[in-house]
Design an enzyme around this catalytic site. Structure first.
Site, PDB file in Angstrom:
ATOM      1  N   HIS A  37       0.838  -1.209   0.000  1.00 28.69           N
ATOM      2  CA  HIS A  37       0.000   0.000   0.000  1.00 28.69           C
ATOM      3  C   HIS A  37       0.872   1.257   0.000  1.00 28.69           C
ATOM      4  CE1 HIS A  37      -3.024  -2.786   2.032  1.00 28.69           C
ATOM      5  NE2 HIS A  37      -3.678  -2.332   0.992  1.00 28.69           N
ATOM      6  N   LYS A 156      -1.753  -6.502  -8.222  1.00 27.50           N
ATOM      7  CA  LYS A 156      -2.112  -7.817  -7.655  1.00 27.50           C
ATOM      8  C   LYS A 156      -3.577  -8.129  -7.950  1.00 27.50           C
ATOM      9  CE  LYS A 156      -2.964  -8.780  -3.270  1.00 27.50           C
ATOM     10  NZ  LYS A 156      -4.199  -9.584  -3.219  1.00 27.50           N
ATOM     11  N   GLN A 160      -9.577  -6.408 -11.027  1.00 29.99           N
ATOM     12  CA  GLN A 160     -10.180  -5.209 -10.419  1.00 29.99           C
ATOM     13  C   GLN A 160      -9.687  -3.941 -11.129  1.00 29.99           C
ATOM     14  OE1 GLN A 160     -10.725  -4.293  -6.044  1.00 29.99           O
ATOM     15  NE2 GLN A 160      -8.788  -3.251  -6.313  1.00 29.99           N
TER      16      GLN A 160
END
Ligand code: PAF
Length: 288
Positions: A37, A156, A160
Site C-alpha cells: 500500500h 495484484k 479489479q
C-alpha cells in the site's frame, strides 16, 4: 496529516483543493496497510508532486464481500495504519463509517449500484458473484467524494484494476488510473492484508502461487510454439496440489486488457490464479 471521517468534510476539502489548482492523488484501501500500500502512496506522490495532496481511504466495504466471506473478521487497525500513513507521506486519511457510506435511515435504504457487465464475469467474478458490483460501486462513491486527478491501484488485483479502468472510461470519470506493480515478500508471496490469516505452515506453502507463476513463465520461455492452456493448467494444478494445505480455486490464462480466455499461451499472455489455504483465499497474477 489528518484523518477525515465525514463525507461532506472530505468533499469540501477536495473541492477547495480543486479550485486552487492543487492536484489530488488517491489510494483507495481497506486498511491493515502493508509495504505494498505504501508503494502506492509513493506512486501517488510521484504523480501529484510535492505541492499536490495524497489521500488514502480506509474503508472495509461490506458490499464487496459475499455472505460467507471474511467481512466481519477482516483485519482492522486504524492506529497502526495511521502511523504507517504518516511515515509514508499521506496528507489525508479518509475513513468513513458504514452508516455514512450506505445509509439506512427509516423509510430510505441505499439502493444504487454500479455494474460492469463484461470484464467482471470470469475469474474473481465467477468465484465471488457480487464482488465487483461492490467494488465498482464503492470506488465510484470514493471518486465522487475525493475527486482525485489520479488514482493508484495495485496490479495484484489485476481484474479489479482492469474493470476500474473500463468503468472510468465508460462513465467518463475525469481522472487517470495508474496500475502499480505488485509488491512481494522476499520469497515471492504477493503482499496482502489477508496473509495475516495464514498459520506458519500455510504461510510456507502459500509461495506455491508465485512458484506456479514461475513455472508457467519458464514453460513459455522454453517453448518455441504457443502452448496449450489446458495442458499447462493441468501441470500447474498438480504442482499446487503437492501442497497439502492448498486448494485450487482457479487458474486462468487470458488477454491482459480484454480479460478474454486464452486457449494458446505465448509471451504476453497473462495468468491469474486463486488458491485457498483453509478459509483464506489468496490471489496472484503475472504477465508470462
Ligand atoms: O483493493 C481493495 O482494497 C478494494 O477492493 C478497494 C479498491 C479499496 C475497494 O474497496
Amino acid at each position: 496529516m489528518r484523518t477525515v471521517k465525514s463525507i461532506a468534510a472530505m468533499q469540501r476539502l477536495a473541492l477547495k483543493w480543486k479550485r486552487s489548482g492543487v492536484k489530488i492523488g488517491f489510494v483507495p484501501t481497506m486498511g491493515y496497510l502493508h509495504a505494498g500500500h505504501i508503494s502506492l502512496v509513493t506512486e501517488a506522490r510521484k504523480r501529484v508532486g510535492p505541492k499536490g495532496k495524497v489521500v488514502l481511504s480506509i474503508y472495509v466495504n461490506p458490499t464487496q464481500f459475499g455472505p460467507k466471506e471474511d467481512f466481519s473478521k477482516y483485519p482492522r487497525d486504524l492506529q497502526r495504519d495511521t502511523t504507517l500513513c504518516h511515515a509514508g507521506g499521506v496528507d489525508i486519511i479518509f475513513a468513513p463509517t458504514d452508516t455514512d457510506m450506505y445509509p439506512r435511515p427509516e423509510g430510505y435504504a441505499y439502493s444504487t449500484y454500479v455494474l460492469e457487465e463484461t470484464l467482471s464475469q470470469a475469474m474473481e467474478g465467477a468465484s465471488r458473484p457480487t464482488h465487483f458490483r461492490g467494488v465498482t460501486t464503492i470506488v465510484s462513491k470514493l471518486f465522487n467524494i475525493v475527486l482525485p486527478d489520479v488514482a493508484i491501484f495495485g496490479a495484484k488485483d489485476w481484474q479489479q484494476a482492469t474493470i476500474i479502468q473500463r468503468m472510468v472510461r465508460d462513465l467518463n470519470f475525469p481522472l487517470k488510473i495508474v496500475v502499480a506493480q505488485t509488491h512481494r515478500e522476499a520469497d515471492g508471496l504477493a503482499m496482502s492484508s489477508r496473509n495475516k490469516y495464514l498459520n506458519p505452515e500455510e504461510r510456507t506453502q502459500a509461495t506455491i502461487l508465485w512458484r506456479a507463476i514461475q513455472t508457467a513463465k519458464a514453460e513459455v520461455k522454453a517453448s518455441k510454439a504457443p502452448l496449450a492452456a489446458a495442458r499447462l493448467k493441468q501441470k500447474l494444478a498438480k504442482l499446487i496440489a503437492s501442497q497439502p494445505a492448498a486448494r485450487l480455486d482457479y487458474i486462468e490464462f487470458f488477454v491482459p486488457d480484454a480479460l478474454t480466455t486464452a486457449t494458446k499461451i505465448s509471451r504476453g499472455t497473462h495468468m491469474a490464479l486463486a488458491v485457498f489455504f483453509g478459509n483464506t483465499r489468496l490471489i496472484d497474477n503475472a504477465r508470462l
